[in-house]
Design a protein around this motif. Sequence first.
Motif, PDB file in Angstrom:
ATOM      1  N   GLY A 110       6.620  -6.673  12.161  1.00 59.37           N
ATOM      2  CA  GLY A 110       6.749  -6.727  10.709  1.00 59.37           C
ATOM      3  C   GLY A 110       5.436  -7.121  10.043  1.00 59.37           C
ATOM      4  N   PHE A 111       4.771  -8.135  10.601  1.00 60.22           N
ATOM      5  CA  PHE A 111       3.478  -8.548  10.060  1.00 60.22           C
ATOM      6  C   PHE A 111       2.413  -7.474  10.283  1.00 60.22           C
ATOM      7  N   LEU A 112       2.468  -6.807  11.427  1.00 58.41           N
ATOM      8  CA  LEU A 112       1.504  -5.731  11.690  1.00 58.41           C
ATOM      9  C   LEU A 112       1.634  -4.621  10.653  1.00 58.41           C
ATOM     10  N   LEU A 113       2.863  -4.215  10.369  1.00 57.60           N
ATOM     11  CA  LEU A 113       3.075  -3.166   9.377  1.00 57.60           C
ATOM     12  C   LEU A 113       2.681  -3.643   7.982  1.00 57.60           C
ATOM     13  N   LEU A 114       2.906  -4.924   7.696  1.00 58.83           N
ATOM     14  CA  LEU A 114       2.498  -5.466   6.403  1.00 58.83           C
ATOM     15  C   LEU A 114       0.981  -5.368   6.238  1.00 58.83           C
ATOM     16  N   ILE A 115       0.248  -5.631   7.307  1.00 59.15           N
ATOM     17  CA  ILE A 115      -1.215  -5.518   7.279  1.00 59.15           C
ATOM     18  C   ILE A 115      -1.641  -4.068   7.072  1.00 59.15           C
ATOM     19  N   LEU A 116      -0.894  -3.136   7.673  1.00 52.26           N
ATOM     20  CA  LEU A 116      -1.235  -1.714   7.570  1.00 52.26           C
ATOM     21  C   LEU A 116      -0.744  -1.090   6.262  1.00 52.26           C
ATOM     22  N   SER A 117       0.106  -1.787   5.522  1.00 52.41           N
ATOM     23  CA  SER A 117       0.745  -1.195   4.342  1.00 52.41           C
ATOM     24  C   SER A 117      -0.237  -0.671   3.290  1.00 52.41           C
ATOM     25  N   PRO A 118      -1.372  -1.339   3.009  1.00 52.58           N
ATOM     26  CA  PRO A 118      -2.309  -0.760   2.036  1.00 52.58           C
ATOM     27  C   PRO A 118      -2.854   0.594   2.492  1.00 52.58           C
ATOM     28  N   LEU A 119      -3.154   0.719   3.790  1.00 49.50           N
ATOM     29  CA  LEU A 119      -3.646   1.987   4.328  1.00 49.50           C
ATOM     30  C   LEU A 119      -2.580   3.067   4.220  1.00 49.50           C
ATOM     31  N   ILE A 120      -1.336   2.730   4.571  1.00 49.40           N
ATOM     32  CA  ILE A 120      -0.250   3.711   4.509  1.00 49.40           C
ATOM     33  C   ILE A 120      -0.003   4.137   3.068  1.00 49.40           C
ATOM     34  N   LYS A 121      -0.046   3.180   2.150  1.00 49.55           N
ATOM     35  CA  LYS A 121       0.135   3.510   0.734  1.00 49.55           C
ATOM     36  C   LYS A 121      -0.945   4.474   0.257  1.00 49.55           C
ATOM     37  N   LYS A 122      -2.180   4.256   0.715  1.00 48.14           N
ATOM     38  CA  LYS A 122      -3.271   5.150   0.348  1.00 48.14           C
ATOM     39  C   LYS A 122      -3.048   6.551   0.907  1.00 48.14           C
ATOM     40  N   LEU A 123      -2.554   6.628   2.143  1.00 51.27           N
ATOM     41  CA  LEU A 123      -2.292   7.932   2.765  1.00 51.27           C
ATOM     42  C   LEU A 123      -1.165   8.684   2.061  1.00 51.27           C
ATOM     43  N   MET A 124      -0.282   7.959   1.405  1.00 49.76           N
ATOM     44  CA  MET A 124       0.852   8.596   0.726  1.00 49.76           C
ATOM     45  C   MET A 124       0.430   9.314  -0.551  1.00 49.76           C
ATOM     46  N   ASN A 125      -0.757   9.026  -1.076  1.00 50.74           N
ATOM     47  CA  ASN A 125      -1.331   9.754  -2.207  1.00 50.74           C
ATOM     48  C   ASN A 125      -0.367   9.867  -3.400  1.00 50.74           C
ATOM     49  N   GLY A 126       0.162   8.724  -3.802  1.00 46.63           N
ATOM     50  CA  GLY A 126       0.975   8.690  -5.025  1.00 46.63           C
ATOM     51  C   GLY A 126       2.444   8.934  -4.823  1.00 46.63           C
ATOM     52  N   VAL A 127       2.871   9.410  -3.676  1.00 43.29           N
ATOM     53  CA  VAL A 127       4.289   9.666  -3.454  1.00 43.29           C
ATOM     54  C   VAL A 127       5.097   8.374  -3.518  1.00 43.29           C
ATOM     55  N   ASP A 128       4.473   7.260  -3.147  1.00 46.43           N
ATOM     56  CA  ASP A 128       5.165   5.977  -3.145  1.00 46.43           C
ATOM     57  C   ASP A 128       5.682   5.624  -4.537  1.00 46.43           C
ATOM     58  N   LYS A 129       4.973   6.026  -5.577  1.00 43.82           N
ATOM     59  CA  LYS A 129       5.437   5.751  -6.955  1.00 43.82           C
ATOM     60  C   LYS A 129       6.732   6.509  -7.237  1.00 43.82           C
TER      61      LYS A 129
END
Length: 290
Positions: free
Chosen positions: A267-286
């Motif tokens: 869970g903590f590992l994914l939390l650390i990676l979350s900014p990178l994943i959000k960037k890869l999503m290119n706005g879809v997260d909104k």
Amino acid sequence: LSTVVIWQMVQSHSVVQNLLIVAGAISFIYIVYYAITQLGKVDRERLFALTILIVFTVIFWALFEQAYTSLNFFADRAMDRTLFEFSFWNLNPFSDKFLVFTEYVMQPDAGQFLSLNGIFIVILAPVFAWLWVKMGKYNPNTAVKFSLALMLVGLGFGSLVLGINLSGLGQVAAIWLVITYLLHTMGELCLSPVGLSAVTKLSPAKIVGFMMGVWFLATASSEFIAGILANIAAIDTANGEAPDLNLAKQSYLKLFEYLFYTGIGFGFLLLILSPLIKKLMNGVDKELNN
């Protein structure tokens, strides 16, 4: 006909394991090939973001699905299943004495505790739906919700670790398993509905169906892994019952501690990676949060 095929698969775990490995490897290779050769930068990054999330779902479901293996056996072999116990004096005109002492005890079978997940889903699903909308711009992104799900499922096993340690030489109180199912259901509500939506939003239009299949393939893989993990707490039984309560408790304690650290750690590992994943999503997260 499908029942015949499935029955044969149940008898041959090695066949199932090999099928899952082959199917998973082929799916992963195809995703990478398709992303590199058929997609532009934005769609490729979105597909990679989805693939990362799917990998973490395997860990979540492998822990969550202990409900049908180790948690169920734990409830049967090491837990005091008394949920409610109370007594009172009852006016009974048909008795020689007007005041009759009456005692009520609610002690469900081990398998009945599985219904807690469904009960908590019915109660909490509207709450979570309201909460995500109410949070507005503070609504956490998809990767953060996935990390919360992993931490919650880990904390669920932490509840059982605490319960076992507090039980002394006796059986473990049922309330600790109730708390476990509550935390696991909260984790499921953070991941499952959001995850299915992410598959449809992040997948390229031509392979949405394929990626939905990969999502459920990951779920199937986690079910198989859940069975392997449950073997950590395997104990010899006589007529389905553990002959030594303390031995059973220690076996389950070892497993639940391992699952607690696994859930919290990933869970903590994914939390650390979350900014990178959000960037890869290119706005879809909104779109997913709206």
